[in-house]
Design a protein around this motif. Sequence first.
Motif, mmCIF file in Angstrom:
data_model
loop_
_atom_site.group_PDB
_atom_site.id
_atom_site.type_symbol
_atom_site.label_atom_id
_atom_site.label_comp_id
_atom_site.label_asym_id
_atom_site.label_seq_id
_atom_site.Cartn_x
_atom_site.Cartn_y
_atom_site.Cartn_z
ATOM 1 N N GLY A 199 -13.227 -37.046 -15.884
ATOM 2 C CA GLY A 199 -12.106 -36.623 -15.049
ATOM 3 C C GLY A 199 -11.666 -37.727 -14.120
ATOM 4 N N THR A 200 -10.672 -37.417 -13.286
ATOM 5 C CA THR A 200 -10.247 -38.315 -12.216
ATOM 6 C C THR A 200 -11.051 -37.967 -10.978
ATOM 7 O OG1 THR A 200 -8.010 -38.483 -13.120
ATOM 8 C CG2 THR A 200 -8.308 -39.072 -10.809
ATOM 9 N N ALA A 201 -11.741 -38.938 -10.424
ATOM 10 C CA ALA A 201 -12.629 -38.683 -9.298
ATOM 11 C C ALA A 201 -11.828 -38.405 -8.032
ATOM 12 C CB ALA A 201 -13.557 -39.874 -9.081
ATOM 13 N N MET A 282 -18.303 -37.590 -25.709
ATOM 14 C CA MET A 282 -18.464 -36.138 -25.638
ATOM 15 C C MET A 282 -19.319 -35.624 -26.789
ATOM 16 S SD MET A 282 -14.868 -34.567 -24.267
ATOM 17 C CE MET A 282 -14.585 -34.487 -22.496
ATOM 18 N N ARG A 283 -19.125 -36.193 -27.955
ATOM 19 C CA ARG A 283 -19.923 -35.805 -29.122
ATOM 20 C C ARG A 283 -21.384 -36.198 -28.942
ATOM 21 N NH1 ARG A 283 -21.173 -32.447 -33.141
ATOM 22 N NH2 ARG A 283 -21.359 -33.406 -35.185
ATOM 23 N N ALA A 284 -21.632 -37.352 -28.303
ATOM 24 C CA ALA A 284 -22.996 -37.844 -28.142
ATOM 25 C C ALA A 284 -23.755 -37.147 -27.022
ATOM 26 C CB ALA A 284 -22.971 -39.350 -27.874
ATOM 27 N N ALA A 285 -23.046 -36.569 -26.065
ATOM 28 C CA ALA A 285 -23.693 -36.005 -24.879
ATOM 29 C C ALA A 285 -24.527 -34.777 -25.225
ATOM 30 C CB ALA A 285 -22.635 -35.642 -23.844
ATOM 31 N N ALA A 286 -25.617 -34.614 -24.476
ATOM 32 C CA ALA A 286 -26.416 -33.390 -24.597
ATOM 33 C C ALA A 286 -25.665 -32.208 -24.003
ATOM 34 C CB ALA A 286 -27.758 -33.578 -23.897
ATOM 35 N N ALA A 287 -24.834 -32.474 -22.999
ATOM 36 C CA ALA A 287 -24.009 -31.437 -22.372
ATOM 37 C C ALA A 287 -22.888 -32.116 -21.606
ATOM 38 C CB ALA A 287 -24.839 -30.573 -21.422
ATOM 39 N N VAL A 288 -21.796 -31.395 -21.422
ATOM 40 C CA VAL A 288 -20.719 -31.827 -20.544
ATOM 41 C C VAL A 288 -20.705 -30.886 -19.353
ATOM 42 C CG1 VAL A 288 -18.210 -31.956 -20.272
ATOM 43 C CG2 VAL A 288 -19.297 -32.942 -22.300
ATOM 44 N N CYS A 289 -20.667 -31.466 -18.155
ATOM 45 C CA CYS A 289 -20.650 -30.664 -16.933
ATOM 46 C C CYS A 289 -19.361 -30.923 -16.183
ATOM 47 C CB CYS A 289 -21.863 -31.005 -16.064
ATOM 48 S SG CYS A 289 -22.062 -29.871 -14.656
ATOM 49 N N TYR A 290 -18.633 -29.866 -15.879
ATOM 50 C CA TYR A 290 -17.322 -29.980 -15.231
ATOM 51 C C TYR A 290 -17.214 -28.889 -14.169
ATOM 52 C CZ TYR A 290 -12.309 -31.118 -15.066
ATOM 53 O OH TYR A 290 -11.055 -31.528 -14.692
ATOM 54 N N PRO A 291 -17.907 -29.086 -13.026
ATOM 55 C CA PRO A 291 -17.984 -28.020 -12.010
ATOM 56 C C PRO A 291 -16.891 -28.118 -10.954
ATOM 57 C CG PRO A 291 -19.498 -29.769 -11.448
ATOM 58 C CD PRO A 291 -18.762 -30.220 -12.688
ATOM 59 N N PRO A 300 -10.883 -31.336 -20.083
ATOM 60 C CA PRO A 300 -12.201 -31.836 -20.493
ATOM 61 C C PRO A 300 -13.118 -30.754 -21.044
ATOM 62 C CG PRO A 300 -11.554 -32.865 -18.446
ATOM 63 C CD PRO A 300 -10.536 -31.787 -18.716
ATOM 64 N N VAL A 301 -12.981 -29.540 -20.555
ATOM 65 C CA VAL A 301 -13.794 -28.435 -21.084
ATOM 66 C C VAL A 301 -13.436 -28.179 -22.543
ATOM 67 C CG1 VAL A 301 -14.271 -25.962 -20.884
ATOM 68 C CG2 VAL A 301 -14.142 -27.390 -18.826
ATOM 69 N N LEU A 302 -12.148 -28.090 -22.833
ATOM 70 C CA LEU A 302 -11.708 -27.853 -24.205
ATOM 71 C C LEU A 302 -12.081 -29.025 -25.105
ATOM 72 C CD1 LEU A 302 -10.222 -26.050 -26.205
ATOM 73 C CD2 LEU A 302 -8.074 -27.135 -25.479
ATOM 74 N N GLU A 303 -11.919 -30.254 -24.613
ATOM 75 C CA GLU A 303 -12.247 -31.437 -25.407
ATOM 76 C C GLU A 303 -13.732 -31.453 -25.764
ATOM 77 O OE1 GLU A 303 -8.846 -34.439 -23.535
ATOM 78 O OE2 GLU A 303 -10.825 -34.279 -22.613
ATOM 79 N N SER A 316 -15.086 -20.056 -11.402
ATOM 80 C CA SER A 316 -13.821 -19.857 -10.709
ATOM 81 C C SER A 316 -12.771 -20.783 -11.321
ATOM 82 C CB SER A 316 -13.974 -20.181 -9.214
ATOM 83 O OG SER A 316 -14.451 -21.497 -9.031
ATOM 84 N N GLY A 317 -11.527 -20.355 -11.243
ATOM 85 C CA GLY A 317 -10.463 -21.173 -11.818
ATOM 86 C C GLY A 317 -10.315 -20.935 -13.305
ATOM 87 N N ALA A 318 -9.468 -21.749 -13.921
ATOM 88 C CA ALA A 318 -9.112 -21.541 -15.321
ATOM 89 C C ALA A 318 -10.175 -22.007 -16.296
ATOM 90 C CB ALA A 318 -7.801 -22.249 -15.624
ATOM 91 N N THR A 319 -11.128 -22.833 -15.856
ATOM 92 C CA THR A 319 -12.132 -23.314 -16.801
ATOM 93 C C THR A 319 -12.944 -22.169 -17.397
ATOM 94 O OG1 THR A 319 -13.643 -23.742 -14.949
ATOM 95 C CG2 THR A 319 -12.335 -25.592 -15.756
#
Length: 385
Positions: A199-201, A282-291, A300-303, A316-319
């Motif tokens: 994401g954008t920090a 994203m494919r290589a990661a054990a998990a993606v975290c987007y809190p 990023p969640v969909l990707e 909370s929110g659309a995620t």
Amino acid sequence: MRVAIALEQCWHPIPGGTATAALGCVEALGRLAAPPEMVGVSAWHRNPPQEPFAPGIAVEAVRLPRAGLYWGWHRMRRPSVERAAGPVDAIHATGMAVPPPTAPLAVTVNDLAFLRHPDCFTPRGLRFFARSLELTRTDADLVVCPSQHTADDCIGAGIDSDRVRLVPYWTDDRLAPPDEADGVRRRYGLADRFVLWVGTAEPRKNLAGLLEAWQMLGRTAEELVLVGPEGWKSSRGGGLASLRPLRPNGRGKSSRGGGLALPGQSVRRLGFVAEADKRALMRAAAAVCYPSLTEGFGLPVLEAMVQETPVVTSASGATAEVAGPAGMLVDPARPREIADALAGLLDYPDDAARLGRQGRERALAEFTWQRTAEGLFDVYQELVG
């Protein structure tokens, strides 16, 4: 039907998800058997935007710099898009810069995060978004929202519900091959197992909460990897400014110096990466975290779901809408919840793999280019009557 589509965000210093989503909409519409005629509209620039933000349609420029164009649109309600694009049947503002309604106007509202978390925005940003919302209320014939969460926020902010249309986004459904995933991990010198954030920090993305959660875990074998550019107030994002971006060297290995040392573990910051690298990571990661504290959609969640990678994201929110039952949903304000969810995925890889498969199935079934394209085409047809 000829539609002018505002695409100036593609030239922003940090185009971000708004530009990615707008270009995805243009691509989806172009895949229709009988697409509308589309012409992009932007401010004047010497050069095209950098990849991957180059529009796939012709873009006509108003002879004003961005600041002048935005000020003219929001304060003077001129110039018209027709000044650059010629006659059009409809106008689609794909971001929060709202042109004058010299033709039937649709405005995409990606989120109203500035109302929920004003402390996460600059004073200038707050003024810009407030004016944009005001113009959307008064001038938009239809308001396009990528999630029910954003639609509800728009209605709560005074936009008539009968003008709101729900059109979710989509993303490329290609699954990165295993060799690409292994290759990108080796090129950046990453651990065999890592958790990825993309994401954008900026404060709204809650990197501070994620870093606190990662420290709670006390992991020594895995890494937390951060991908994406710095945004506004990024120094408030939990120490991101002290993380130097890491780049692969010519020998296919990376310096290990681009991390922030935490007790017994490491955080790695890669900065901006190419789309192919992001997909492979994203494919290589054990998990993606987007809190994130709040999102209007959360690409990023969909990707990550498309890449069959399990996701931890905010309840909370659309995620939560995007992830549905295929995601592990947490309270972003509680780092302990984030940590426990990540521990569950890292410690039980079979369960994580099952969740990843469910995520890809959901992504391919619910968030397709056809759904996005047909939803927008219906909006345009409604505009022109």
